[in-house]
Structure formats: C-alpha cells, structure tokens
Scaffold this motif. Structure first.
Motif, short mmCIF file in Angstrom:
data_model
loop_
_atom_site.label_atom_id
_atom_site.label_comp_id
_atom_site.label_asym_id
_atom_site.label_seq_id
_atom_site.Cartn_x
_atom_site.Cartn_y
_atom_site.Cartn_z
N SER A 16 -28.21 29.59 16.11
CA SER A 16 -27.47 28.42 15.62
C SER A 16 -26.24 28.10 16.46
O SER A 16 -25.67 27.03 16.32
CB SER A 16 -27.06 28.62 14.16
OG SER A 16 -26.02 29.59 14.07
N ARG A 17 -25.86 29.02 17.32
CA ARG A 17 -24.67 28.81 18.16
C ARG A 17 -25.00 27.85 19.29
O ARG A 17 -26.05 27.97 19.92
CB ARG A 17 -24.19 30.13 18.75
CG ARG A 17 -23.91 31.24 17.75
CD ARG A 17 -22.55 31.29 17.26
NE ARG A 17 -21.59 31.36 18.34
CZ ARG A 17 -20.31 31.56 18.16
NH1 ARG A 17 -19.86 31.73 16.96
NH2 ARG A 17 -19.48 31.58 19.16
N PRO A 18 -24.11 26.92 19.57
CA PRO A 18 -24.34 26.03 20.71
C PRO A 18 -24.45 26.82 22.01
O PRO A 18 -23.70 27.77 22.23
CB PRO A 18 -23.09 25.15 20.72
CG PRO A 18 -22.52 25.26 19.35
CD PRO A 18 -22.91 26.63 18.85
N GLU A 19 -25.40 26.44 22.84
CA GLU A 19 -25.65 27.22 24.06
C GLU A 19 -24.71 26.88 25.21
O GLU A 19 -24.40 27.74 26.03
CB GLU A 19 -27.09 27.01 24.53
CG GLU A 19 -28.09 27.63 23.61
CD GLU A 19 -29.50 27.43 24.09
OE1 GLU A 19 -30.40 27.77 23.32
OE2 GLU A 19 -29.70 26.94 25.22
N ASN A 20 -24.26 25.68 25.30
CA ASN A 20 -23.51 25.27 26.47
C ASN A 20 -22.09 24.85 26.13
O ASN A 20 -21.65 23.76 26.46
CB ASN A 20 -24.23 24.13 27.19
CG ASN A 20 -25.57 24.57 27.70
OD1 ASN A 20 -25.69 25.64 28.27
ND2 ASN A 20 -26.59 23.76 27.48
N ILE A 21 -21.36 25.76 25.48
CA ILE A 21 -19.96 25.46 25.19
C ILE A 21 -19.09 26.50 25.84
O ILE A 21 -19.51 27.64 26.08
CB ILE A 21 -19.69 25.38 23.67
CG1 ILE A 21 -20.04 26.70 22.99
CG2 ILE A 21 -20.42 24.22 23.04
CD1 ILE A 21 -19.63 26.74 21.54
#
Length: 99
Positions: free
Chosen positions: A74-79
């Motif tokens: 669920s964590r954004p991949e590209n931050i």
C-alpha cells in the motif's frame, strides 16, 4: 517498515501477559518499564518516518505476514520518503540508543 514481534510475558500482552506471584513488585515494575520502552520505541521510529507494526507471539503468523505484505504494497513506490532496507548511520544510532 519495522515489524516489532513481542512476547506476551516480556511485553505485557493484555490477553496473555501475567505477572509472577513470587517477587510480584519487582516483576510488575520490570514489565511496566518494558511496556513504556516499547511505546517510546514505536514513537521514536514513527517520528523518524518508519511505518511500524506490532505482532504478538500469539498472533496467527500467516495473518501477520499477510498484513505486512498489504502494508508494504500500500506504500507509494516512487516517493522521496520511501525507505530502503539499508539503515543509514543516523538510523543505526537511533536503534542503538533505544537498546
């Protein structure tokens, strides 16, 4: 992500934690200090940007693994705040200060 696996006795599980009758006062103080340290550790980790999950020894391991996977996915991949599995020097010092 940090997965904190806790034992019911040492970390004062509200379902299964017990305090020995022998030397009750000492054990009561020790186990309460462990609970306070656990809360402080989670607080410090979250302040440092870590996602934390507490898993108890009595939890179903498959369900716990599924929860870890769901949280990671669920964590954004590209931050910019995305963490790698390698700790930097400041994070290592934070861990050492907690133990």
């Amino acid at each position: 992500m940090v997965v904190d696996v806790r034992g019911c006795f040492w970390h004062g599980c509200s379902d299964h934690g017990t305090i020995p009758k022998s030397n009750w006062e000492r054990w009561s103080e020790k186990l309460e200090a462990n609970r306070r340290r656990d809360a402080d550790t989670v607080h410090k980790l979250e302040e440092a940007g870590w996602l934390t999950l507490v898993v108890w020894e009595h939890d179903d391991l498959v369900a716990a693994a599924d929860e870890v996977e769901a949280l990671v996915r669920s964590r954004p991949e590209n931050i910019e705040s995305q963490r790698s599995t390698v700790l930097n020097r400041k994070e290592v010092q934070l861990w050492q200060s907690m133990w």
